[in-house]
Design a protein around this motif. Structure first.
Motif, PDB file in Angstrom:
ATOM      1  N   ASN A 181      39.154 -84.592 -83.596  1.00 12.05           N
ATOM      2  CA  ASN A 181      39.975 -84.562 -84.792  1.00 12.05           C
ATOM      3  C   ASN A 181      39.764 -83.257 -85.546  1.00 12.05           C
ATOM      4  OD1 ASN A 181      41.540 -85.478 -87.087  1.00 12.05           O
ATOM      5  ND2 ASN A 181      39.571 -85.692 -88.131  1.00 12.05           N
ATOM      6  N   ALA A 182      40.848 -82.522 -85.796  1.00  8.92           N
ATOM      7  CA  ALA A 182      40.768 -81.303 -86.598  1.00  8.92           C
ATOM      8  C   ALA A 182      41.571 -81.430 -87.885  1.00  8.92           C
ATOM      9  CB  ALA A 182      41.270 -80.110 -85.793  1.00  8.92           C
TER      10      ALA A 182
ATOM     11  N   LEU B  24      44.889 -83.891 -83.252  1.00 17.57           N
ATOM     12  CA  LEU B  24      44.179 -85.151 -83.060  1.00 17.57           C
ATOM     13  C   LEU B  24      44.465 -85.640 -81.651  1.00 17.57           C
ATOM     14  CD1 LEU B  24      42.541 -87.490 -84.417  1.00 17.57           C
ATOM     15  CD2 LEU B  24      44.740 -88.495 -85.023  1.00 17.57           C
ATOM     16  N   VAL B  25      43.420 -85.716 -80.816  1.00 15.90           N
ATOM     17  CA  VAL B  25      43.611 -86.129 -79.425  1.00 15.90           C
ATOM     18  C   VAL B  25      42.561 -87.166 -79.056  1.00 15.90           C
ATOM     19  CG1 VAL B  25      44.599 -83.897 -78.767  1.00 15.90           C
ATOM     20  CG2 VAL B  25      42.142 -84.291 -78.470  1.00 15.90           C
TER      21      VAL B  25
ATOM     22  N   LEU C  53      41.079 -95.452 -86.248  1.00 13.27           N
ATOM     23  CA  LEU C  53      40.070 -96.076 -85.395  1.00 13.27           C
ATOM     24  C   LEU C  53      40.431 -97.517 -85.073  1.00 13.27           C
ATOM     25  CD1 LEU C  53      36.790 -94.633 -86.961  1.00 13.27           C
ATOM     26  CD2 LEU C  53      37.990 -93.880 -84.896  1.00 13.27           C
ATOM     27  N   THR C  54      40.984 -98.230 -86.056  1.00 13.48           N
ATOM     28  CA  THR C  54      41.387 -99.614 -85.808  1.00 13.48           C
ATOM     29  C   THR C  54      42.496 -99.673 -84.760  1.00 13.48           C
ATOM     30  OG1 THR C  54      40.784-100.239 -88.068  1.00 13.48           O
ATOM     31  CG2 THR C  54      42.265-101.723 -86.875  1.00 13.48           C
ATOM     32  N   ALA C  55      43.488 -98.784 -84.869  1.00 12.86           N
ATOM     33  CA  ALA C  55      44.599 -98.768 -83.921  1.00 12.86           C
ATOM     34  C   ALA C  55      44.135 -98.433 -82.511  1.00 12.86           C
ATOM     35  CB  ALA C  55      45.656 -97.767 -84.377  1.00 12.86           C
ATOM     36  N   LEU C  56      43.051 -97.659 -82.395  1.00 12.53           N
ATOM     37  CA  LEU C  56      42.524 -97.290 -81.083  1.00 12.53           C
ATOM     38  C   LEU C  56      41.544 -98.328 -80.535  1.00 12.53           C
ATOM     39  CD1 LEU C  56      41.985 -93.460 -81.633  1.00 12.53           C
ATOM     40  CD2 LEU C  56      43.744 -94.545 -80.248  1.00 12.53           C
TER      41      LEU C  56
ATOM     42  N   ALA D 187      45.177 -78.939 -90.941  1.00 11.26           N
ATOM     43  CA  ALA D 187      44.289 -79.010 -89.786  1.00 11.26           C
ATOM     44  C   ALA D 187      43.558 -77.684 -89.603  1.00 11.26           C
ATOM     45  CB  ALA D 187      45.081 -79.341 -88.518  1.00 11.26           C
ATOM     46  N   LYS D 188      42.343 -77.787 -89.073  1.00 11.05           N
ATOM     47  CA  LYS D 188      41.540 -76.595 -88.822  1.00 11.05           C
ATOM     48  C   LYS D 188      41.860 -75.969 -87.475  1.00 11.05           C
ATOM     49  CE  LYS D 188      37.607 -78.501 -91.402  1.00 11.05           C
ATOM     50  NZ  LYS D 188      36.193 -78.904 -91.313  1.00 11.05           N
ATOM     51  N   ALA D 189      42.371 -76.759 -86.525  1.00  5.81           N
ATOM     52  CA  ALA D 189      42.593 -76.267 -85.167  1.00  5.81           C
ATOM     53  C   ALA D 189      43.498 -77.241 -84.435  1.00  5.81           C
ATOM     54  CB  ALA D 189      41.261 -76.127 -84.426  1.00  5.81           C
ATOM     55  N   THR D 190      43.896 -76.860 -83.227  1.00  6.01           N
ATOM     56  CA  THR D 190      44.585 -77.770 -82.309  1.00  6.01           C
ATOM     57  C   THR D 190      43.860 -77.733 -80.974  1.00  6.01           C
ATOM     58  OG1 THR D 190      46.131 -76.027 -81.644  1.00  6.01           O
ATOM     59  CG2 THR D 190      46.843 -77.508 -83.410  1.00  6.01           C
TER      60      THR D 190
END
Length: 330
Positions: free
Chosen positions: A168-169, A155-156, A190-193, A4-7
């Protein structure tokens, strides 16, 4: 490589935060854990415990001032525990002092707060270590309408009007050997959301094996359904843009890296560069450029620009291309 690039975390108001010096009243566990430079140094995996009073039940922001050293690009991972239960995780991705935060729920009263360094490694000359200066605790006021989908929160999701905003990072677009898994991750997420998908616009395709190589291009090979390029050079094809406008151009390719850098492709129309992509995967994956293309007939080129070979390390940067897709940008 870091995943990941960030949080993502809510902004911490320092005025509401209580500061705890790490070395004060700490109980340490681990063979290589000790107080050093007015902080706690972890030479090996280990834990530090404190008794902390939480004035009320609710969500708290925890921020750790720490530094870490990497091994093979991977930095220290720290778990956060409350009364023995894991409530979060931090990725200490800096060799300079920095705050790393997490949000968790705590009941009012005295609780045992623990941090655990869990991924110590030593591969000379690299040594993955952790140093902790202090931590901050601040109660969070009001409701936070953010769903943390991963720990650490790279990921939030948050509600926006009638939909949701996804931050998303995670480096799903730089998947290396895991290109297919990365594509499945994004589609499944995306499908789950509850995302609804539309059929893509009509796509025009140029098959790479039908393109013409640069004259006298060495280390070029045309296979049944793709091409191989082992040195800098270009392949080209005639294209007709029926309707001028903004297009998304997708290059299906894969490559091998040298010193962590993958093949770079320059896309050209009549000799003018319109964009570049780095084919950051040794599995087939698509890489996009968006550009304005005027109506007309043109020569389209793909130019491999950064071939390299290191015989000592045994690394050779090479390129394979399957096809190029053109579709109107939405």
């Amino acid at each position: 490589m870091d995943m990941a690039k960030a949080t993502f975390m809510p902004e911490l108001t320092l005025a509401s935060a209580k500061k705890f010096e790490a070395e004060v009243n700490a109980r340490l566990e681990g063979q290589g854990v000790g107080v050093q430079d007015e902080g706690i140094f972890f030479w090996t995996n280990g834990r530090a415990h404190w008794q902390v009073n939480f004035p009320k039940t609710g969500k708290y922001y925890f921020a750790l001032m720490a530094t870490g050293t990497p091994v093979e690009g991977v930095y220290p991972i720290v778990e956060i525990h409350l009364d023995g239960e894991r409530v979060g995780m931090l990725h200490i991705s800096s060799e300079k002092p920095n705050l790393f935060g997490h949000l968790f729920h705590a009941k009012a009263g005295k609780r045992r707060l623990t941090i655990a360094f869990i991924n110590d490694a030593w591969r000379p000359p690299e040594d993955r270590n952790l140093w902790v200066d202090y931590f901050l605790l601040a109660p969070m006021e009001g409701e936070i309408a953010v769903d943390m989908l991963t720990l650490p929160p790279a990921l939030v999701s948050m509600p926006i009007g009638e939909g949701r905003l996804i931050l998303n990072a995670i480096r799903w677009d730089e998947a290396g050997r895991n290109g297919k898994k990365a594509q499945r991750f994004f589609a499944t997420l995306l499908t789950a959301l509850g995302a609804k998908f539309q059929r893509p616009a009509e796509v025009s395709v140029i098959e790479a094996e039908l393109m013409s190589p640069q004259p006298n291009l060495q280390w070029f090979r045309r296979e049944t359904d793709h091409i191989y390029m082992g040195t800098n050079g270009y392949v080209e094809a005639k294209v007709k843009i029926v309707k001028g406008g903004r297009y998304r151009i997708g290059v299906w390719a894969k490559g091998t890296a040298m010193k962590g850098v993958y093949p770079v492709l320059a896309l050209e129309i009549d000799g003018k560069e319109i964009g570049r992509v780095e084919c950051r995967s040794d599995e087939w994956s698509i890489h996009f450029v968006t550009a304005e293309l005027p109506q007309g007939n043109y020569t389209f080129r793909l130019r491999f620009v950064n071939d390299a070979y290191d015989p000592i390390a045994g690394e050779d940067r090479n390129l394979w291309v399957d096809k190029i897709e053109f579709e109107p940008a939405q």
